[in-house]
Design an enzyme around this catalytic site. Structure first.
Site, PDB file in Angstrom:
ATOM      1  CG  ASP A 116      -1.786  -1.251   1.301  1.00 22.36           C
ATOM      2  OD1 ASP A 116      -2.121  -1.816   0.241  1.00 22.36           O
ATOM      3  OD2 ASP A 116      -2.109  -1.675   2.419  1.00 22.36           O
ATOM      4  CD  GLU A 141      -8.653  -2.369  -1.838  1.00 23.79           C
ATOM      5  OE1 GLU A 141      -9.205  -2.341  -0.724  1.00 23.79           O
ATOM      6  OE2 GLU A 141      -7.879  -3.284  -2.187  1.00 23.79           O
TER       7      GLU A 141
END
Length: 473
Positions: A18, A209
Site C-alpha cells: 500500500d 479501493e
C-alpha cells in the site's frame, strides 16, 4: 558508488504494501501498511517508514516504527489493524498521517514534526458540529485515505466499493480546513463504483479501493485499484474534486494487458489486490505498487517501476521488472537472490493469488516466493515449490561475456533447470539437479547472448525444488 536497486526495493524480509511515496528534504519516504510474514490477515504489524536518498534508490534505511496500532484511542487493546495510510505536510509545516482502523468507518489522524519521527494521535476527521465523517446518517464508510494539501486546504480521498455493492457509490473527495480535521466541503464522488459506472468511461476498471492523488503540472492524477484488483488505474482532471476522466492502467501485479512479450491475457505472476501511487524522484517518475508472496494474500511486498508520460500526459502501462528501483538493467554478472523474480508461473495459468472468491489459494502445486524463520527474522527470500513446468523470470540484465550459469538449489527433486532468455524461447542450457536437504550449487558452461536480456529458469522433472540464487559468470 550507488547500490543497484531491485524489486522488491526493501529487504526481502520486509512486507510493506500500500505504498505512498513522497520526497521530503532530498529523501524519498515510503509510508504503507505493514504485513506480518506468515500472517493470517492483512496489516497485522505497526506502521514503519523506510527512506532513501533521491539519488541512490538502492540504499533504503529503516526509520523504525512511526505509529503503533494502540496509539489510537479507539484501539487500546490493539485488536484492530492499521489499514493503508497516507501522509501530507500541513500548512503549519508538520506531517499528518491519515489512516482507518479495520473495523470502524472513520478517518483517524496523527501528527509529527518530522517525516519519519514518532507520530502522535491528533484527532478524527469531522464535520463542523463534531460528528465524525463516516458516522453521520447517509455517510458511506471511510476507507484507504489518500491526502493532498494545497495552501490552507487538504483534500481527502476515501472509499471501498466491491463490485455489485449498491450501497457504495465510488471514490469520495472531501475538503478539510487548515486544522487538518474539520470538513469545509462535504464528500463528492469523483470515480464511480461498478454498479454506477454505465456511460462513465470507467467500465471494466471501476473504482474498488486505494485512492491516491498526485499533481503533475496543472493536472491531478487520481490513482486507484480497480474492481479487478491486480491493476492500478488512473484518472485525470484539472480540478482536485471533480471532472476526473478515466485514462488507463499504470501497472498490473500479474502483468495482464501487456502484449509486448507474451499474450495480453496471460498472467505472468500471481495477482491480487494492489495499492500505490506515482511520484517524481530526482527528475524521474515512478509508480509504487505491491506484489503477493508466500502463496497467500497477506504477505505483500512493495515494488516500483520507472514510468513515462506521453505528450498528452497519459502513462503507458509498464511491465513488472526485477530492476525497478534502478530504472536500468542490472549488471550481468555476480550472484542474485531469486526473490527478485518478476515473473512466476507454471503451465497452468493462475491470475490471482486467491481470496475474495477469485482464484485458488496457492499450494504446493505452485511456486512461491517465501523465506525461512519468523516475522522479523532477516532471512533472505527464495522460491519454493519449483515443480514440473514452474518458471521464474528475471528482468533485465546487461549481459556481457557470460559463459557460466550456476544455481543454488535444495529439495526433494530429480530433474533439470532449463535456462532461457524468454519465457517461451529456446533452451540455451540445462542444469541437472537432484535431492539435497541443504543448499547446493550446480553449474553449467553456457553462453548468454550479449545485450539486455531477461533470464528464465524452468524446472523439468519430479518432486519439488527450492531455488535460492543464481550466479552469472
Amino acid at each position: 558508488m550507488n547500490k543497484q536497486g531491485f524489486n522488491p526495493y526493501l529487504p526481502s524480509w520486509e512486507y510493506v504494501p500500500d505504498s505512498e511515496p513522497y520526497v521530503f528534504n532530498e529523501r524519498v519516504y515510503v509510508y504503507g501498511s505493514h504485513d506480518r510474514y506468515n500472517g493470517h490477515a492483512f496489516c497485522l504489524n505497526d506502521y514503519v517508514c523506510w527512506s532513501a536518498p533521491v539519488n541512490d534508490l538502492g540504499n533504503w534505511r529503516n526509520e523504525g516504527v512511526i505509529y503503533r496500532k494502540t496509539d489510537d484511542p479507539l484501539n487500546p487493546n490493539g485488536h484492530m489493524c492499521l489499514y493503508a495510510p497516507d501522509v501530507t505536510r500541513g500548512p503549519d509545516g508538520r506531517y499528518y498521517l491519515y489512516y482507518v482502523l479495520d473495523k470502524v468507518p472513520v478517518v483517524s489522524v496523527a501528527v509529527c514534526d518530522t517525516p519519519a519521527g514518532k507520530y502522535e494521535f491528533y484527532g478524527y476527521v469531522q464535520y463542523g458540529d463534531g460528528t465524525r465523517l463516516g458516522e453521520r446518517e447517509g455517510d458511506e464508510p471511510q476507507f484507504d485515505p489518500g491526502v493532498m494539501t494545497e495552501g490552507q486546504h487538504t483534500y481527502l480521498y476515501t472509499g471501498f466499493c466491491a463490485a455489485g455493492d449498491l450501497s457504495r457509490h465510488g471514490a469520495m473527495a472531501t475538503m478539510l480546513g487548515p486544522d487538518m480535521l474539520t470538513i469545509v466541503e462535504e464528500p463528492i464522488f469523483v470515480a464511480p463504483s461498478e454498479p454506477y459506472s454505465e456511460g462513465s468511461g470507467y467500465e471494466g476498471h471501476e473504482f474498488f479501493e486505494a485512492p491516491s492523488i498526485r499533481k503533475r503540472g496543472d493536472t491531478y492524477y487520481l490513482v486507484y485499484s480497480s474492481i479487478v484488483m491486480h491493476e492500478l488505474c488512473y484518472a485525470t482532471s484539472l480540478f482536485p474534486n471533480r471532472g476526473f476522466t478515466y485514462q488507463g492502467v499504470i501497472v498490473s501485479n500479474c502483468d495482464l494487458h501487456i502484449d509486448s512479450y507474451k499474450p495480453a491475457d496471460k498472467p505472468m505472476y500471481y495477482g491480487g489486490n494492489n495499492h500505490g501511487s506515482i511520484v517524481e524522484i530526482n527528475g524521474d517518475w515512478y509508480v509504487f505498487y505491491h506484489r503477493h508472496t508466500n502463496g497467500d494474500a497477506f504477505n505483500r511486498q512493495g515494488c516500483m517501476e520507472k514510468i513515462s508520460f506521453e505528450e498528452d500526459g497519459s502513462i503507458p502501462q509498464v511491465e513488472m521488472t526485477s530492476c525497478g528501483s534502478s530504472g536500468r538493467p542490472l549488471e550481468g554478472k555476480g550472484e542474485y537472490p531469486t526473490y527478485l523474480a518478476c515473473n512466476l508461473l507454471t503451465r497452468d495459468d493462475q491470475k490471482y493469488t486467491g481470496g475474495f472468491g477469485a482464484g485458488a489459494w496457492l499450494d504446493s502445486r505452485f511456486p512461491k516466493i517465501t523465506q525461512d524463520g519468523r516475522d522479523g527474522d532477516e532471512e533472505v527470500g527464495y522460491i519454493a515449490n519449483m515443480v514440473e513446468s514452474a518458471t521464474a523470470g528475471f528482468k533485465f540484465f546487461d549481459c556481457r561475456g557470460i559463459r557460466q550459469v550456476s544455481i543454488n538449489v535444495r529439495g526433494y527433486c530429480q530433474g533439470v533447470f532449463e535456462i532461457k532468455t524468454a519465457w517461451d524461447g529456446p533452451v540455451l542450457g540445462t542444469i541437472p539437479v537432484h535431492f539435497t536437504n541443504h543448499w547446493k550449487l550446480y553449474s553449467v558452461e553456457m553462453t548468454i547472448p550479449d545485450g539486455i536480456q531477461a533470464l528464465y529458469f524452468t524446472y523439468r522433472g519430479s518432486g519439488s525444488a527450492s531455488l535460492a540464487s543464481f550466479i552469472l559468470a
